[in-house]
Design an enzyme around this catalytic site. Structure first.
Site, PDB file in Angstrom:
ATOM      1  N   CYS A   1     -63.895  -7.749  77.795  1.00  0.00           N
ATOM      2  CA  CYS A   1     -64.982  -6.829  78.185  1.00  0.00           C
ATOM      3  C   CYS A   1     -64.515  -5.738  79.139  1.00  0.00           C
ATOM      4  O   CYS A   1     -65.176  -4.715  79.287  1.00  0.00           O
ATOM      5  CB  CYS A   1     -66.121  -7.600  78.823  1.00  0.00           C
ATOM      6  SG  CYS A   1     -66.727  -8.947  77.810  1.00  0.00           S
TER       7      CYS A   1
ATOM      8  N   HIS B   1     -70.953  -3.500  83.326  1.00  0.00           N
ATOM      9  CA  HIS B   1     -70.871  -4.208  82.053  1.00  0.00           C
ATOM     10  C   HIS B   1     -72.214  -4.887  81.786  1.00  0.00           C
ATOM     11  O   HIS B   1     -72.831  -5.418  82.704  1.00  0.00           O
ATOM     12  CB  HIS B   1     -69.744  -5.240  82.135  1.00  0.00           C
ATOM     13  CG  HIS B   1     -69.593  -6.030  80.876  1.00  0.00           C
ATOM     14  ND1 HIS B   1     -69.458  -5.417  79.651  1.00  0.00           N
ATOM     15  CD2 HIS B   1     -69.569  -7.367  80.645  1.00  0.00           C
ATOM     16  CE1 HIS B   1     -69.351  -6.353  78.728  1.00  0.00           C
ATOM     17  NE2 HIS B   1     -69.423  -7.537  79.292  1.00  0.00           N
TER      18      HIS B   1
ATOM     19  N   ASN C   1     -74.264  -8.121  74.732  1.00  0.00           N
ATOM     20  CA  ASN C   1     -72.905  -7.901  75.237  1.00  0.00           C
ATOM     21  C   ASN C   1     -71.983  -7.457  74.091  1.00  0.00           C
ATOM     22  O   ASN C   1     -71.723  -8.224  73.173  1.00  0.00           O
ATOM     23  CB  ASN C   1     -72.415  -9.217  75.857  1.00  0.00           C
ATOM     24  CG  ASN C   1     -71.027  -9.103  76.467  1.00  0.00           C
ATOM     25  OD1 ASN C   1     -70.347  -8.100  76.327  1.00  0.00           O
ATOM     26  ND2 ASN C   1     -70.611 -10.165  77.137  1.00  0.00           N
TER      27      ASN C   1
HETATM   28  O1  UT7 Z   1     -68.892 -10.452  79.073  1.00  0.00           O
HETATM   29  C1  UT7 Z   1     -68.411 -11.109  80.168  1.00  0.00           C
HETATM   30  C2  UT7 Z   1     -68.473 -12.545  80.067  1.00  0.00           C
HETATM   31  N1  UT7 Z   1     -69.732 -13.145  79.868  1.00  0.00           N
HETATM   32  C3  UT7 Z   1     -70.667 -13.211  80.817  1.00  0.00           C
HETATM   33  O2  UT7 Z   1     -70.621 -12.546  81.809  1.00  0.00           O
HETATM   34  C4  UT7 Z   1     -71.756 -14.214  80.617  1.00  0.00           C
HETATM   35  C5  UT7 Z   1     -71.963 -15.050  81.845  1.00  0.00           C
HETATM   36  N2  UT7 Z   1     -72.944 -16.101  81.720  1.00  0.00           N
HETATM   37  C6  UT7 Z   1     -74.246 -15.953  81.435  1.00  0.00           C
HETATM   38  O3  UT7 Z   1     -74.693 -14.855  81.153  1.00  0.00           O
HETATM   39  C7  UT7 Z   1     -75.160 -17.158  81.552  1.00  0.00           C
HETATM   40  O4  UT7 Z   1     -74.476 -18.204  82.178  1.00  0.00           O
HETATM   41  C8  UT7 Z   1     -75.729 -17.639  80.197  1.00  0.00           C
HETATM   42  C9  UT7 Z   1     -76.753 -16.653  79.668  1.00  0.00           C
HETATM   43  C10 UT7 Z   1     -74.618 -17.827  79.203  1.00  0.00           C
HETATM   44  C11 UT7 Z   1     -76.457 -18.970  80.387  1.00  0.00           C
HETATM   45  O5  UT7 Z   1     -77.460 -18.859  81.369  1.00  0.00           O
HETATM   46  P1  UT7 Z   1     -77.567 -19.946  82.537  1.00  0.00           P
HETATM   47  O6  UT7 Z   1     -78.724 -19.582  83.341  1.00  0.00           O
HETATM   48  O7  UT7 Z   1     -76.236 -20.006  83.229  1.00  0.00           O
HETATM   49  O8  UT7 Z   1     -77.921 -21.227  81.709  1.00  0.00           O
HETATM   50  P2  UT7 Z   1     -77.145 -22.610  81.652  1.00  0.00           P
HETATM   51  O9  UT7 Z   1     -75.860 -22.496  80.966  1.00  0.00           O
HETATM   52  O10 UT7 Z   1     -77.198 -23.209  83.000  1.00  0.00           O
HETATM   53  O11 UT7 Z   1     -78.116 -23.418  80.726  1.00  0.00           O
HETATM   54  C12 UT7 Z   1     -79.421 -23.750  81.124  1.00  0.00           C
HETATM   55  C13 UT7 Z   1     -80.078 -24.562  80.029  1.00  0.00           C
HETATM   56  C14 UT7 Z   1     -79.165 -25.649  79.433  1.00  0.00           C
HETATM   57  O12 UT7 Z   1     -79.944 -26.785  79.171  1.00  0.00           O
HETATM   58  P3  UT7 Z   1     -79.860 -28.067  80.134  1.00  0.00           P
HETATM   59  O13 UT7 Z   1     -78.427 -28.478  80.117  1.00  0.00           O
HETATM   60  O14 UT7 Z   1     -80.307 -27.550  81.476  1.00  0.00           O
HETATM   61  O15 UT7 Z   1     -80.805 -29.007  79.482  1.00  0.00           O
HETATM   62  C15 UT7 Z   1     -78.741 -25.014  78.111  1.00  0.00           C
HETATM   63  O16 UT7 Z   1     -78.490 -25.999  77.120  1.00  0.00           O
HETATM   64  O17 UT7 Z   1     -80.435 -23.692  78.957  1.00  0.00           O
HETATM   65  C16 UT7 Z   1     -79.966 -24.233  77.734  1.00  0.00           C
HETATM   66  N3  UT7 Z   1     -79.635 -23.130  76.840  1.00  0.00           N
HETATM   67  C17 UT7 Z   1     -80.560 -22.578  76.028  1.00  0.00           C
HETATM   68  N4  UT7 Z   1     -81.851 -22.826  75.821  1.00  0.00           N
HETATM   69  C18 UT7 Z   1     -82.497 -22.047  74.942  1.00  0.00           C
HETATM   70  C19 UT7 Z   1     -78.448 -22.494  76.683  1.00  0.00           C
HETATM   71  N5  UT7 Z   1     -78.583 -21.526  75.772  1.00  0.00           N
HETATM   72  C20 UT7 Z   1     -79.865 -21.546  75.352  1.00  0.00           C
HETATM   73  C21 UT7 Z   1     -80.590 -20.791  74.436  1.00  0.00           C
HETATM   74  N6  UT7 Z   1     -81.896 -21.076  74.269  1.00  0.00           N
HETATM   75  N7  UT7 Z   1     -80.038 -19.785  73.741  1.00  0.00           N
END
Ligand code: UT7
Length: 328
Positions: free
Chosen positions: A115, A255, A285
């Site tokens: 990225c 970004h 993204n």
């Molecule tokens: O381009 C540069 C690199 N990339 C980034 O900068 C991305 C960085 N990360 C992020 O943007 C975020 O961490 C994410 C959007 C990927 C995830 O958001 P989060 O608030 O960190 O969520 P999480 O990973 O803590 O997940 C929370 C919950 C999980 O369930 P449990 O374990 O709490 O039961 C996930 O399984 O949300 C669940 N989850 C979803 N639920 C519905 C993960 N993806 C989804 C989804 N829909 N698409």
């Protein structure tokens, strides 16, 4: 130190494919909801490349627009740099395929900084021009992320989209538009964001395909935290190098991976929301394409005006990060 040649930004251009995939489309594909995606990422829709298109086609469309706007002759381009992690083929470089499509005789190569690729490319273009090695550079950031996305993995498939942006930069004895670039990388975090198979460490086999190792793998939570710290740090360092002050910056273009990351970086830098450009809701993204497409849109929409000093910053796999201070 005064360089003999400074870098003038002649023009930018961008292209996104027509097909739109909305959050409600994704609700039918994986266990997710528009509400979750909107609240956790700010993304509402993303673009998907057409069946008969490849990255070089997106790059070609974006380049054509930038070249037309720059009013140079296409044959003035000395070098083509394409920042991408989703090129047409592992080799040759997509820049060479683009060179053929443009029908010119420029030097051509790709760079891989995920990225942050466009900011890394800016640094390379700046060095080439300032050293006198090349006069006119076509710099492209482009990605086809949706072809390296696992459409059964809700953790990643809601995040990414396709597109390309381009910039034409030229040596100038009177104008200086690339005021500074700061880059960083930390290879101890390669495990947090990668595509495990298809390289020579893990060549393609039936097993790698069955185990879905040719797709993006990401530890989102960890990447999130480092992204906020490093993008803010990079913006500060680039500002320091530019000799400008906080109040000189008219617009920040971060970004666009996640609205929550963008807001946290803004907070860390103490920047008002109105000064931060956001288009993550439209595209998700697009990795190396993100910052240049956002910059092109900021210019064409009037969010960034002629003469404005702006900061662009990025963060991604590697991990890599970077920021640049530009005069538009
Ligand atoms: O381009 C540069 C690199 N990339 C980034 O900068 C991305 C960085 N990360 C992020 O943007 C975020 O961490 C994410 C959007 C990927 C995830 O958001 P989060 O608030 O960190 O969520 P999480 O990973 O803590 O997940 C929370 C919950 C999980 O369930 P449990 O374990 O709490 O039961 C996930 O399984 O949300 C669940 N989850 C979803 N639920 C519905 C993960 N993806 C989804 C989804 N829909 N698409």
């Amino acid at each position: 130190m005064m360089n003999k040649f400074n870098v003038k930004i002649l023009a930018t251009g961008s292209y996104v494919p027509e097909k739109i995939l909305t959050n409600s489309d994704l609700e039918k594909m994986v266990d997710t909801s528009d509400q979750w995606i909107t609240e956790r990422t700010g993304i509402k829709e993303r673009r998907i490349i057409g069946k008969n298109q490849n990255l070089s086609d997106l790059a070609f469309e974006a380049s054509k627009k930038a070249i037309e706007k720059s009013k140079i002759s296409i044959n003035d381009i000395d070098i083509i740099i394409v920042a991408t992690i989703s090129g047409d083929m592992p080799f040759p470089a997509t820049a060479c395929i683009l060179q053929k499509k443009l029908g010119i005789n420029a030097v051509a190569f790709d760079i891989s900084a995920a990225c942050s690729g466009f900011i890394y490319g800016l640094s390379i273009a700046k060095s080439f021009i300032e050293s006198g090695a090349y006069k006119t550079v076509l710099l492209v950031g482009g990605e086809v992320m949706t072809r390296i996305t696992d459409w059964t993995d809700r953790n990643t498939c809601v995040l990414f989209g396709d597109g390309a942006g381009a910039m034409v930069l030229q040596a100038s004895e009177t104008e200086k538009d690339v005021l500074s670039v700061h880059l960083g990388a930390d290879g101890t975090y390669t495990n947090l964001l990668n595509m495990p198979a298809g390289g020579t460490a893990m060549p393609t086999t039936h097993e790698t395909v069955e185990n879905k190792l040719h797709y993006i793998k990401m530890s989102g939570k960890e990447v999130f935290k480092i992204a906020v710290v490093k993008m803010a740090e990079a913006a500060r360092k680039a500002l320091e190098l530019s000799g400008k002050k906080d109040e000189d910056i008219a617009l920040y273009i971060p970004h666009q991976a996640n609205l929550r990351i963008i807001e946290a970086v803004g907070k860390k830098l103490g920047v008002a929301k109105e000064k931060i450009y956001v288009n993550v809701h439209k595209y998700g993204n697009m990795s190396a394409a993100t910052t240049i497409i956002a910059l092109d849109e900021a210019i064409s929409s009037g969010a960034a005006k002629k003469g404005d000093i702006i900061t662009v910053m990025a963060f991604g796999g590697g991990l890599t990060w970077g920021a640049a201070v530009l005069k538009i």
